[in-house]
Design a protein around this motif. Structure first.
Motif, mmCIF file in Angstrom:
data_model
loop_
_atom_site.group_PDB
_atom_site.id
_atom_site.type_symbol
_atom_site.label_atom_id
_atom_site.label_comp_id
_atom_site.label_asym_id
_atom_site.label_seq_id
_atom_site.Cartn_x
_atom_site.Cartn_y
_atom_site.Cartn_z
ATOM 1 N N LEU A 77 8.398 -8.925 2.775
ATOM 2 C CA LEU A 77 9.158 -7.718 2.444
ATOM 3 C C LEU A 77 8.954 -7.317 0.989
ATOM 4 C CD1 LEU A 77 11.252 -5.580 3.368
ATOM 5 C CD2 LEU A 77 13.015 -7.152 2.562
ATOM 6 N N VAL A 78 9.117 -8.267 0.084
ATOM 7 C CA VAL A 78 8.961 -7.973 -1.347
ATOM 8 C C VAL A 78 7.517 -7.567 -1.658
ATOM 9 C CG1 VAL A 78 9.013 -9.008 -3.656
ATOM 10 C CG2 VAL A 78 10.894 -9.420 -2.061
ATOM 11 N N LEU A 79 6.558 -8.320 -1.131
ATOM 12 C CA LEU A 79 5.154 -7.993 -1.374
ATOM 13 C C LEU A 79 4.801 -6.631 -0.777
ATOM 14 C CD1 LEU A 79 2.536 -9.046 -2.627
ATOM 15 C CD2 LEU A 79 2.017 -10.139 -0.450
ATOM 16 N N GLY A 80 5.344 -6.319 0.396
ATOM 17 C CA GLY A 80 5.078 -5.030 1.031
ATOM 18 C C GLY A 80 5.589 -3.861 0.209
ATOM 19 N N VAL A 81 6.787 -3.982 -0.345
ATOM 20 C CA VAL A 81 7.338 -2.910 -1.181
ATOM 21 C C VAL A 81 6.478 -2.713 -2.428
ATOM 22 C CG1 VAL A 81 9.312 -2.283 -2.636
ATOM 23 C CG2 VAL A 81 9.699 -3.141 -0.324
ATOM 24 N N ILE A 82 6.080 -3.805 -3.053
ATOM 25 C CA ILE A 82 5.248 -3.709 -4.263
ATOM 26 C C ILE A 82 3.884 -3.116 -3.921
ATOM 27 C CG2 ILE A 82 4.135 -5.020 -6.107
ATOM 28 C CD1 ILE A 82 6.504 -6.991 -5.920
ATOM 29 N N LEU A 83 3.266 -3.547 -2.812
ATOM 30 C CA LEU A 83 1.971 -2.989 -2.399
ATOM 31 C C LEU A 83 2.080 -1.488 -2.143
ATOM 32 C CD1 LEU A 83 0.596 -5.717 0.037
ATOM 33 C CD2 LEU A 83 -0.385 -5.050 -2.151
ATOM 34 N N GLY A 84 3.148 -1.067 -1.511
ATOM 35 C CA GLY A 84 3.345 0.363 -1.262
ATOM 36 C C GLY A 84 3.449 1.149 -2.555
ATOM 37 N N CYS A 85 4.164 0.617 -3.534
ATOM 38 C CA CYS A 85 4.295 1.296 -4.833
ATOM 39 C C CYS A 85 2.950 1.392 -5.550
ATOM 40 C CB CYS A 85 5.310 0.570 -5.710
ATOM 41 S SG CYS A 85 6.997 0.706 -5.111
ATOM 42 N N VAL A 86 2.177 0.325 -5.510
ATOM 43 C CA VAL A 86 0.866 0.331 -6.161
ATOM 44 C C VAL A 86 -0.082 1.292 -5.426
ATOM 45 C CG1 VAL A 86 -1.168 -1.073 -6.722
ATOM 46 C CG2 VAL A 86 1.110 -1.941 -7.171
#
Length: 146
Positions: A77-86
């Protein structure tokens, strides 16, 4: 009497300017941004599913990297949110987003490799997306010769 060809007139250099990007590389960067957004959404879905229910994913016994499925859910979940922002930053043309995208796609690739026994198909899809993103973002920064 010997004839020689006239010297060519001075003109632009035959290499791509550092501020200018090859159209193929630019397309690859944009596609990498979209794929990072998709990978982020997949990560969020994997994360929410892992947090909400433990019975969706395979139960793995005697695995070196065995975590509780809810823990894996939070990681995704955390990695997915960060990947989406990048990914969004890459689509907006942010300079910081390319290098960050390579680093985070590498981390995501490793996380999904470790996640493989729990959900092989999703993990392989994410690994393929991450590998292309790393390649596209690295290839776009290399100097191109016309």
């Amino acid at each position: 009497m010997a004839h020689s060809a006239p010297a060519p007139a001075p003109g632009p250099a035959r290499t791509v300017d550092q501020g200018e990007m090859n159209p193929w590389a630019a397309g690859g960067v944009m596609f990498a941004g979209v794929l990072l957004l998709v990978d982020g959404v997949l990560g969020v879905i994997k994360g929410i599913t892992g947090i909400a229910t433990d019975d969706v994913y395979a139960h793995v016994r005697n695995y070196t990297f065995k975590f509780d499925v809810a823990t894996w859910g939070w990681i995704h979940l955390v990695l997915g949110v960060i990947l989406g922002c990048v990914g969004w930053g890459i689509l907006k043309g942010a300079v910081w987003a390319r290098a960050t995208g390579v680093v985070l796609a590498s981390i995501s690739l490793i996380v999904n490799f470790i996640w493989l026994p729990y959900q092989p198909v999703w993990a392989i899809v994410s690994i393929a997306i991450d590998a292309f993103v790393i390649w596209a973002l690295c290839a776009a920064t290399a100097k191109a010769v016309i």
